[in-house]
Design a protein around this motif. Sequence first.
Motif, PDB file in Angstrom:
ATOM      1  N   CYS A  97       0.811  -1.223   0.000  1.00  0.00           N
ATOM      2  CA  CYS A  97       0.000   0.000   0.000  1.00  0.00           C
ATOM      3  C   CYS A  97       0.842   1.270   0.000  1.00  0.00           C
ATOM      4  CB  CYS A  97      -0.936   0.021   1.206  1.00  0.00           C
ATOM      5  SG  CYS A  97      -2.283  -1.165   1.064  1.00  0.00           S
ATOM      6  N   LEU A  98       2.143   1.158   0.108  1.00  0.00           N
ATOM      7  CA  LEU A  98       3.002   2.342   0.156  1.00  0.00           C
ATOM      8  C   LEU A  98       2.877   3.179  -1.108  1.00  0.00           C
ATOM      9  CD1 LEU A  98       6.431   1.062   1.513  1.00  0.00           C
ATOM     10  CD2 LEU A  98       4.791   2.525   2.691  1.00  0.00           C
ATOM     11  N   GLN A  99       2.909   4.491  -0.916  1.00  0.00           N
ATOM     12  CA  GLN A  99       2.935   5.440  -2.032  1.00  0.00           C
ATOM     13  C   GLN A  99       3.919   6.555  -1.675  1.00  0.00           C
ATOM     14  OE1 GLN A  99       1.093   5.363  -5.079  1.00  0.00           O
ATOM     15  NE2 GLN A  99       0.804   3.270  -4.345  1.00  0.00           N
ATOM     16  N   GLN A 100       4.665   6.997  -2.643  1.00  0.00           N
ATOM     17  CA  GLN A 100       5.594   8.099  -2.438  1.00  0.00           C
ATOM     18  C   GLN A 100       4.800   9.367  -2.112  1.00  0.00           C
ATOM     19  OE1 GLN A 100       7.617   9.471  -5.945  1.00  0.00           O
ATOM     20  NE2 GLN A 100       9.309  10.369  -4.782  1.00  0.00           N
ATOM     21  N   LEU A 101       5.270  10.129  -1.148  1.00  0.00           N
ATOM     22  CA  LEU A 101       4.624  11.388  -0.782  1.00  0.00           C
ATOM     23  C   LEU A 101       5.093  12.502  -1.714  1.00  0.00           C
ATOM     24  CD1 LEU A 101       5.011  11.099   3.095  1.00  0.00           C
ATOM     25  CD2 LEU A 101       3.037  10.450   1.690  1.00  0.00           C
ATOM     26  N   ASP A 102       4.285  13.558  -1.830  1.00  0.00           N
ATOM     27  CA  ASP A 102       4.604  14.674  -2.733  1.00  0.00           C
ATOM     28  C   ASP A 102       5.989  15.264  -2.510  1.00  0.00           C
ATOM     29  OD1 ASP A 102       2.178  14.588  -4.107  1.00  0.00           O
ATOM     30  OD2 ASP A 102       1.200  15.956  -2.687  1.00  0.00           O
ATOM     31  N   SER A 127      14.683  -8.547  -4.386  1.00  0.00           N
ATOM     32  CA  SER A 127      15.163  -7.546  -5.346  1.00  0.00           C
ATOM     33  C   SER A 127      14.093  -7.174  -6.380  1.00  0.00           C
ATOM     34  CB  SER A 127      16.418  -8.063  -6.041  1.00  0.00           C
ATOM     35  OG  SER A 127      16.903  -7.094  -6.928  1.00  0.00           O
ATOM     36  N   LEU A 128      13.459  -8.179  -6.940  1.00  0.00           N
ATOM     37  CA  LEU A 128      12.422  -7.940  -7.950  1.00  0.00           C
ATOM     38  C   LEU A 128      11.213  -7.219  -7.350  1.00  0.00           C
ATOM     39  CD1 LEU A 128      11.466  -8.347 -10.864  1.00  0.00           C
ATOM     40  CD2 LEU A 128      10.578 -10.573 -10.163  1.00  0.00           C
ATOM     41  N   ILE A 129      10.792  -7.640  -6.182  1.00  0.00           N
ATOM     42  CA  ILE A 129       9.635  -7.019  -5.529  1.00  0.00           C
ATOM     43  C   ILE A 129       9.947  -5.570  -5.168  1.00  0.00           C
ATOM     44  CG2 ILE A 129       8.190  -7.083  -3.456  1.00  0.00           C
ATOM     45  CD1 ILE A 129       8.347 -10.177  -3.655  1.00  0.00           C
ATOM     46  N   LEU A 130      11.167  -5.298  -4.694  1.00  0.00           N
ATOM     47  CA  LEU A 130      11.555  -3.922  -4.378  1.00  0.00           C
ATOM     48  C   LEU A 130      11.484  -3.038  -5.618  1.00  0.00           C
ATOM     49  CD1 LEU A 130      14.617  -4.389  -1.985  1.00  0.00           C
ATOM     50  CD2 LEU A 130      12.371  -3.467  -1.399  1.00  0.00           C
ATOM     51  N   LYS A 131      11.996  -3.544  -6.726  1.00  0.00           N
ATOM     52  CA  LYS A 131      11.952  -2.767  -7.974  1.00  0.00           C
ATOM     53  C   LYS A 131      10.512  -2.485  -8.384  1.00  0.00           C
ATOM     54  CE  LYS A 131      16.239  -4.739  -9.706  1.00  0.00           C
ATOM     55  NZ  LYS A 131      16.835  -5.694 -10.638  1.00  0.00           N
ATOM     56  N   ASP A 132       9.670  -3.508  -8.336  1.00  0.00           N
ATOM     57  CA  ASP A 132       8.266  -3.336  -8.718  1.00  0.00           C
ATOM     58  C   ASP A 132       7.575  -2.309  -7.832  1.00  0.00           C
ATOM     59  OD1 ASP A 132       8.472  -5.166 -10.762  1.00  0.00           O
ATOM     60  OD2 ASP A 132       7.493  -6.801  -9.667  1.00  0.00           O
ATOM     61  N   LYS A 133       7.771  -2.413  -6.518  1.00  0.00           N
ATOM     62  CA  LYS A 133       7.103  -1.499  -5.596  1.00  0.00           C
ATOM     63  C   LYS A 133       7.634  -0.087  -5.754  1.00  0.00           C
ATOM     64  CE  LYS A 133       4.372   0.161  -3.292  1.00  0.00           C
ATOM     65  NZ  LYS A 133       2.981   0.155  -3.705  1.00  0.00           N
ATOM     66  N   PHE A 134       8.933   0.036  -5.973  1.00  0.00           N
ATOM     67  CA  PHE A 134       9.526   1.351  -6.164  1.00  0.00           C
ATOM     68  C   PHE A 134       8.874   2.061  -7.349  1.00  0.00           C
ATOM     69  CE2 PHE A 134      12.647   4.235  -8.039  1.00  0.00           C
ATOM     70  CZ  PHE A 134      12.956   5.023  -6.935  1.00  0.00           C
ATOM     71  N   VAL A 135       8.733   1.345  -8.442  1.00  0.00           N
ATOM     72  CA  VAL A 135       8.163   1.932  -9.660  1.00  0.00           C
ATOM     73  C   VAL A 135       6.660   2.185  -9.521  1.00  0.00           C
ATOM     74  CG1 VAL A 135       7.704   1.505 -12.114  1.00  0.00           C
ATOM     75  CG2 VAL A 135       9.947   0.975 -11.145  1.00  0.00           C
ATOM     76  N   THR A 136       5.935   1.211  -9.004  1.00  0.00           N
ATOM     77  CA  THR A 136       4.473   1.356  -8.935  1.00  0.00           C
ATOM     78  C   THR A 136       4.009   2.330  -7.863  1.00  0.00           C
ATOM     79  OG1 THR A 136       4.237  -0.549  -7.438  1.00  0.00           O
ATOM     80  CG2 THR A 136       4.065  -0.975  -9.831  1.00  0.00           C
TER      81      THR A 136
END
Length: 144
Positions: A97-102, A127-136
């Motif tokens: 559920c994480l989202q980058q803040l403004d 590693s793969l999950i971190l990349k996916d979450k970072f981007v999404t």
Amino acid sequence: MANAIQQRVPEFCPEVDEWQVYQEQLEQNFEANGISDEKIKKAVILSSIGPQTYKLLRDLSHPKLPKEQTYEKLCKFLSEHYGTQVSIWRERQKFYCLQQLDDMSMADWYAKVRSAAVNCQFGENLSLILKDKFVTGIQKKEDI
């Protein structure tokens, strides 16, 4: 012990510190100072945990005194008391559920994603999950 660092161990503060992190730092202090003797490790931990935690440890050690326990046993008592039971599924739900803040930089966003994954037990897929979450989870910016 020539050239020993001999740095004082900071007092453990249960309101602020996590026991596991504190114990890791304590072990590194022993390593840096060349301390492997059980008796010295026990003395250091008992003199650096502060009066509140010492009292707790005394109660947990009863009927023996803490000084009569092994260093490993003392750490086990404190780990069991201060350790938190983590629900992997709850941690993963929070992670996804994480989202980058403004106002969050990319470096801070990456650190937040890495930190949130610590208790998720992703194993070889980390590693793969971190990349996916970072981007999404990157904050979508308005097109100019």
